[in-house]
Every structure is written in C-alpha cells, then in structure tokens.
Design an enzyme around this catalytic site. Structure first.
Site, PDB file in Angstrom:
ATOM      1  N   CYS A  51      13.649  34.623   5.021  1.00 52.54           N
ATOM      2  CA  CYS A  51      13.101  35.975   5.104  1.00 52.54           C
ATOM      3  C   CYS A  51      13.866  36.837   6.107  1.00 52.54           C
ATOM      4  CB  CYS A  51      11.626  35.916   5.465  1.00 52.54           C
ATOM      5  SG  CYS A  51      11.336  34.909   6.922  1.00 52.54           S
ATOM      6  N   LYS A  97      -2.213  24.213   2.367  1.00 53.84           N
ATOM      7  CA  LYS A  97      -1.674  24.031   1.008  1.00 53.84           C
ATOM      8  C   LYS A  97      -0.186  24.379   1.039  1.00 53.84           C
ATOM      9  CE  LYS A  97      -0.702  26.378  -2.543  1.00 53.84           C
ATOM     10  NZ  LYS A  97       0.476  25.643  -3.034  1.00 53.84           N
ATOM     11  N   GLU A 156       4.132  40.084  -2.702  1.00 53.78           N
ATOM     12  CA  GLU A 156       3.277  40.203  -3.894  1.00 53.78           C
ATOM     13  C   GLU A 156       2.036  39.308  -3.764  1.00 53.78           C
ATOM     14  OE1 GLU A 156       5.455  38.822  -7.222  1.00 53.78           O
ATOM     15  OE2 GLU A 156       3.815  39.195  -8.626  1.00 53.78           O
ATOM     16  N   GLU A 184       2.677  36.737   6.816  1.00 60.67           N
ATOM     17  CA  GLU A 184       4.109  36.746   7.144  1.00 60.67           C
ATOM     18  C   GLU A 184       4.828  36.804   5.811  1.00 60.67           C
ATOM     19  OE1 GLU A 184       5.554  36.734  10.048  1.00 60.67           O
ATOM     20  OE2 GLU A 184       4.249  35.774  11.505  1.00 60.67           O
ATOM     21  N   GLU A 210      13.707  42.360  -2.324  1.00 61.88           N
ATOM     22  CA  GLU A 210      14.103  41.068  -1.753  1.00 61.88           C
ATOM     23  C   GLU A 210      14.636  40.175  -2.873  1.00 61.88           C
ATOM     24  OE1 GLU A 210      11.064  38.264  -0.371  1.00 61.88           O
ATOM     25  OE2 GLU A 210      12.252  38.001   1.457  1.00 61.88           O
TER      26      GLU A 210
HETATM   27  P1  NAD Z   1       5.222  32.639  -2.820  1.00 63.07           P
HETATM   28  O1  NAD Z   1       4.468  33.827  -2.372  1.00 63.07           O
HETATM   29  O2  NAD Z   1       5.574  32.536  -4.245  1.00 63.07           O
HETATM   30  O3  NAD Z   1       4.415  31.302  -2.482  1.00 63.07           O
HETATM   31  C1  NAD Z   1       3.988  30.991  -1.166  1.00 63.07           C
HETATM   32  C2  NAD Z   1       2.771  30.073  -1.247  1.00 63.07           C
HETATM   33  O4  NAD Z   1       1.720  30.768  -1.890  1.00 63.07           O
HETATM   34  C3  NAD Z   1       2.988  28.797  -2.041  1.00 63.07           C
HETATM   35  O5  NAD Z   1       2.295  27.749  -1.422  1.00 63.07           O
HETATM   36  C4  NAD Z   1       2.380  29.130  -3.386  1.00 63.07           C
HETATM   37  O6  NAD Z   1       1.934  27.986  -4.091  1.00 63.07           O
HETATM   38  C5  NAD Z   1       1.214  29.993  -2.960  1.00 63.07           C
HETATM   39  N1  NAD Z   1       0.749  30.925  -4.008  1.00 63.07           N
HETATM   40  C6  NAD Z   1       1.447  31.449  -5.038  1.00 63.07           C
HETATM   41  N2  NAD Z   1       0.654  32.258  -5.783  1.00 63.07           N
HETATM   42  C7  NAD Z   1      -0.557  32.254  -5.181  1.00 63.07           C
HETATM   43  C8  NAD Z   1      -1.795  32.906  -5.460  1.00 63.07           C
HETATM   44  N3  NAD Z   1      -1.954  33.716  -6.502  1.00 63.07           N
HETATM   45  N4  NAD Z   1      -2.829  32.685  -4.614  1.00 63.07           N
HETATM   46  C9  NAD Z   1      -2.694  31.875  -3.536  1.00 63.07           C
HETATM   47  N5  NAD Z   1      -1.559  31.226  -3.243  1.00 63.07           N
HETATM   48  C10 NAD Z   1      -0.502  31.413  -4.048  1.00 63.07           C
HETATM   49  O7  NAD Z   1       6.508  32.547  -1.861  1.00 63.07           O
HETATM   50  P2  NAD Z   1       7.688  31.481  -1.922  1.00 63.07           P
HETATM   51  O8  NAD Z   1       8.507  31.787  -3.123  1.00 63.07           O
HETATM   52  O9  NAD Z   1       7.140  30.115  -1.721  1.00 63.07           O
HETATM   53  O10 NAD Z   1       8.492  31.839  -0.579  1.00 63.07           O
HETATM   54  C11 NAD Z   1       9.409  32.850  -0.500  1.00 63.07           C
HETATM   55  C12 NAD Z   1       8.793  34.084   0.122  1.00 63.07           C
HETATM   56  O11 NAD Z   1       8.277  33.765   1.406  1.00 63.07           O
HETATM   57  C13 NAD Z   1       9.828  35.179   0.373  1.00 63.07           C
HETATM   58  O12 NAD Z   1       9.276  36.417   0.030  1.00 63.07           O
HETATM   59  C14 NAD Z   1      10.079  35.092   1.879  1.00 63.07           C
HETATM   60  O13 NAD Z   1      10.564  36.282   2.455  1.00 63.07           O
HETATM   61  C15 NAD Z   1       8.716  34.730   2.365  1.00 63.07           C
HETATM   62  N6  NAD Z   1       8.780  34.117   3.706  1.00 63.07           N
HETATM   63  C16 NAD Z   1       8.379  34.870   4.763  1.00 63.07           C
HETATM   64  C17 NAD Z   1       8.460  34.333   6.047  1.00 63.07           C
HETATM   65  C18 NAD Z   1       8.038  35.138   7.252  1.00 63.07           C
HETATM   66  O14 NAD Z   1       7.954  34.569   8.330  1.00 63.07           O
HETATM   67  N7  NAD Z   1       7.780  36.423   7.121  1.00 63.07           N
HETATM   68  C19 NAD Z   1       8.937  33.034   6.235  1.00 63.07           C
HETATM   69  C20 NAD Z   1       9.320  32.298   5.112  1.00 63.07           C
HETATM   70  C21 NAD Z   1       9.227  32.854   3.847  1.00 63.07           C
END
Ligand code: NAD
Length: 497
Positions: free
Chosen positions: A285, A176, A232, A251, A386
């Site tokens: 990130c 997804k 979160e 991650e 962040e």
């Molecule tokens: P996000 O957590 O808002 O969303 C990530 C994914 O989770 C999306 O596909 C979203 O639709 C889904 N999602 C959102 N709420 C959900 C729920 N309640 N249940 C299940 N799925 C849900 O993150 P984002 O805004 O898309 O990305 C930014 C974040 O990702 C930043 O915190 C960044 O640091 C992190 N990130 C980490 C890495 C790593 O390798 N550690 C790499 C890239 C991004």
C-alpha cells in the site's frame, strides 16, 4: 499437504460444514495446504469465545506488565521458529525469501516488542481540578471483542499490526486472514497459546471475506472491526458495521506520489524508486506508483531507472538471490495487465516491461515483468487508481505548485515522498502533501515507534506507534467530588434549592 484447522476458544476445530479451501503457491500455481471454510455457526462460536473471554476479565484485567510479558514471549517464540515462518510465508505469498527473512519477519518481531513495551507507558492528560470542586482523571480501557480482517500482502505482519495493539490493551480478538495467505496467522495461534495468552482471547477463523468477513462486520456481539485491505471493501464494512454502530478502524489502499525535483540526488532517487515501487512484488500500500519528475531531470531519471530495472532478478522466491517473485494470483496478474493496457489506451507510452517472463520450473507462476509507462494524461486510470502491481507511472512536472497539486489530486492519502536537496522545498512539501506519511529523500521506511495512517480514502486510525494502542481503547472521564456537600454551589444555576 497439511490441512490446517481453525483456532476457536483455545481449541483446533474443523468447519462445522466440512468445507475446506485450497491454498496455493503463487510461484507454481500448485496447492501447498488446505484450510477450513468457516460456517456461520463457526463464526458465531469464535465471536462468543472472544466475547466470553473478554467479559471474564482474564486478559482484560491483567496488568499491562503481565500482558507485555506474554507478548514479549510471543516475539521470542516467533524468532525461535523463524525458519518455519519464513518457509511457509515465502511459499504461500510468493514474496522473495530475501525480503521475508531480512525484513518481514525481523521487523514484525520488532513491532511486537515495541507494542509490548509501549502498553506499559500510556500517557494522557494530567489528573487535576479542571473545575474547582472536583478532580478529573482519564482512564483508557479496552473496547471488548474485536474482529480483525487482514489482507494477503503482508500476511503475518498485518495481523500483528492490528491484533497486537488490541491484545496489548486487553481486548479479545477474532482474526480472519485473507484466503490466499492464512497459514502464518494460523501458526501464530499455537505460539500465542504457548506464550500464555488465555483461551478465547485470540481466535482465528478462515474462509471467504464475502461470507465470513461480512458475518463478522454484521455481528452485534463484536464491539469493533479493525480492517486492513482495499478501500472498496472498507466502505462495505463501514456500512455493515453500522448495525450496532461498532467502531471501525480502516487501513486501506494507497497511490503514493514520488516527487523528484531537479536539485535532487538522482542516483539516490532511482535506487529508492526501485525499492519503493517493487517492494513486495509491487503489492504494497506504500508503493511509490506515480513518479512526478521535474522536466530538467526527466530524461536522466527515466534512462537510469530503465537500466536499473533490467538488472532485477525475477525468479523462484525460495532462491536467496531472487529480488522479485510472482504476484499473488492469476486474478491479480490479469488486473495489473488490464491497467497496463488501459494506460496505453488512455495515451500512455509503454517504455519497457509488462510481459510475462519465462521462469524455468515456474511456468504456472503468476509472474509479470515490471512495466514503465510515461503518460501526460493526468486523468488516466493508471494515475488515479490503485493498481497494486509492479507498474511505474512516470509523469513530468514544471514547478513546485504543479507537482504538489497533481500529487494531492487523488482519492487516496497514505504514503508520499519528495526528493530534493533544498530544505525549504522539503519543509514546504511535508506541510502541503495530504498524506499520512511524507518521506524526504526516502520511501517506505516506517519505524515501529511511528504511526502508519491514512488521509482521505486511505482510511482512518493508525497502525504501530502509541497511536495504535489508543485506537483499541475507549476513553473514560472519571470525576471525584471534593466538597462532600449535599448541594454543590453550582446547583443554584440550574434549580434553586
Ligand atoms: P481485500 O479488501 O480484497 O481483502 C482484505 C480482507 O478482507 C481479506 O481477508 C478478504 O477476505 C476480506 N474481505 C473481502 N471482501 C470482504 C467483504 N465483503 N466483507 C468482509 N471482508 C471481506 O484486500 P486485499 O486484496 O487482500 O489486499 C490488498 C489491499 O489492501 C490494497 O488495497 C492495499 O493497499 C491494502 N492494504 C492497506 C494497508 C494499509 O496499511 N493501509 C496495508 C496492506 C494492504
């Protein structure tokens, strides 16, 4: 405007509830495509497709060599179709075409080639007689049907980092992608089919995380969730996944320190600070976000950084000379502006930037100028949380212990870097920094061969490297009796014969 379907069991299908979502271009705010919003039923079908394909053994029992050949073909096909991938990813993510064509796509292809090769060279403990009367061996086996949930910041790359080690090891997946950026993940489905990935092994469903993602996390038919995204949501998924104790690989977010000692090459540190802070429009990130600068070189570093920021070309992502495009959404821009405001309210001094630039022809794009804020308030939100945007938080430090203690004093532990010409300082810092990566006189680089992994609330598990392959396997001990006896000698220690 194209309407993309979902890819379930090798077929392109529409949402069973006829729901579609618009996908926007962040540099114009205009729609570029629409995608399906999966219903509960659709999620169930995708999970069943993954489950059935896994249980059939069609992919899970294929040899590593056969799987590797298919994945290598995927890499070739992405390269062959790279112009389309570059165009769609740039339009959909707002990142510069320079970064996507020069870095994101070639690096992602390299990641796939590495994983395809590495799955043929698994290593482990030697088969041996660890007790006198039996031979022990280790097997690594795929986990099963896996849900993969990815973020919007590196749409294609993050799917590859999570789905490809899983596929390389014989798992079936339901992916997804983030609702902001689902397009290249959907394009990937066609490529995998053409390369020979059997139907049902790679499925893509689209829709909101709060419904589709949660449904996946709760499903009792999935054996694992691999998630890349915010801390979160990672916490929420861990709770939901407990329903059947499925494995969770996370991650998550980061808050990388960038520590500059007085003996560092300051010109080099400033050049890297620009890339470390602003790669991916400041939505990475790994981004350097907290700049701890030793007092003796503080003024020099800040004045050079300010000058360097003024030279940045912020503009149309499709223009090859653009260095930095817009943020992903209006919500993200408001979040970043909120942090800048908070940073100032909490004692920070805005040294430059933070405004909305006027980009001709892109009035509705989500642009923001990089902001430079100096603060002495170590507890300020801009130091601890962040932001995920182009904000440089600058701090001063006195000595080694001060710098390391404050750098470690966050809940995150993903990337970090140290700038010094003294080998002892560098070696001590690589030991003392509690982060999954420590760069010395560099920031951001992660070769395909090395792990990208978090400490603390940056998650657990690893992407890339052979460690990411292990992540998607169960470990099995197999024991062979060598005596052929009816009663082995040690039985007497438990029950007398
Ligand atoms: P996000 O957590 O808002 O969303 C990530 C994914 O989770 C999306 O596909 C979203 O639709 C889904 N999602 C959102 N709420 C959900 C729920 N309640 N249940 C299940 N799925 C849900 O993150 P984002 O805004 O898309 O990305 C930014 C974040 O990702 C930043 O915190 C960044 O640091 C992190 N990130 C980490 C890495 C790593 O390798 N550690 C790499 C890239 C991004």
């Amino acid at each position: 405007m194209e309407t993309y379907k979902m890819f379930i069991g090798g077929e392109w299908v529409e949402s069973s509830e006829n729901q579609v979502l618009k996908v926007l271009n962040p540099s114009t705010g205009l729609p570029v495509a629409s995608v399906q919003s999966a219903s509960r039923d659709d999620v169930g079908k995708a999970i069943d497709a993954a489950r059935n394909s896994f249980d059939s053994g069609i992919w899970s029992r294929a040899t590593p060599g056969d799987r590797s050949n298919v994945l290598l073909k995927v890499a070739d096909l992405i390269e062959k179709n790279q112009d389309k991938f570059i165009k769609v990813e740039t339009e959909n993510s707002g990142k510069s075409i320079k970064q996507i064509s020069g870095y994101d796509i070639p690096y992602t292809v390299d990641n796939i080639r590495f994983l395809a090769g590495a799955c043929r060279t698994l290593e482990g403990k030697a088969m041996n007689e660890y007790v006198a009367d039996g031979t022990s061996a280790i097997r690594r086996e795929p986990i099963g049907a896996i849900g993969i949930i990815t973020p919007w910041n590196y749409p294609l790359m993050m799917v590859v980092w999570r789905a490809f080690p899983a596929l390389a090891m014989g798992n079936s997946v339901v992916v997804k992608p983030a609702s902001y950026t689902p397009l290249t993940t959907l394009m990937l489905a066609d490529i995998l089919k053409e390369a020979g990935v059997p139907d049902g092994v790679f499925n893509v469903i689209t829709g909101p995380g709060s419904s589709v993602g949660e449904e996946m996390a709760k499903s009792e038919k999935l054996d694992m969730i691999a998630f890349t995204g915010s801390t979160e949501v990672g916490k929420r998924l861990s709770v939901l996944a407990a329903s059947n104790l499925k494995k969770v690989s996370l991650e998550l977010g980061g808050k990388a320190p960038f520590i500059v000692f007085k003996d560092a090459n300051i010109d080099a540190a400033v050049e890297s600070a620009i890339v470390g802070g602003l790669v991916n429009n400041g939505q990475d990130c790994a981004n350097s976000t907290r700049y701890y600068i030793q007092e003796e070189v503080f003024d020099k570093f800040v004045s050079l950084l300010k000058k360097r920021i003024q030279k940045l070309r912020i503009g149309d992502p499709m223009d090859p000379s653009t260095d930095m495009g817009p943020l992903i959404s209006e919500t993200q821009r408001e979040r970043v502006e909120g942090y800048i405001e908070k940073g100032i309210k909490e004692g920070g001094k805005l040294l430059s930037g933070g405004e909305r630039p006027e980009i001709p022809g892109h009035k509705k794009g989500y642009y923001i100028n990089p902001a430079l804020i100096y603060t002495e308030n170590e507890d300020s939100a801009i130091v601890k949380e962040e932001i995920f945007g182009p904000v440089f938080t600058i701090l001063k430090f006195k000595d080694y212990n001060d710098a390391i203690r404050r750098s470690n004093d966050v809940t995150y532990g993903l990337g970090s870097s140290v700038w010094t010409s003294d080998i002892t300082t560098a070696m001590r810092a690589t030991r003392d920094l509690r982060f999954g990566t420590v760069w010395v006189n560099e920031h951001v680089v992660v070769p395909s061969e090395m792990p990208w992994a978090g400490y603390k609330e940056s998650g657990h598990g690893a992407s890339l490297s052979p460690y990411s392959l292990e992540e998607f396997t169960y470990i099995k001990h197999v024991y062979f009796d060598l005596t052929g006896k009816v009663r082995k000698d040690w039985y007497d220690q438990i029950f007398k014969g």
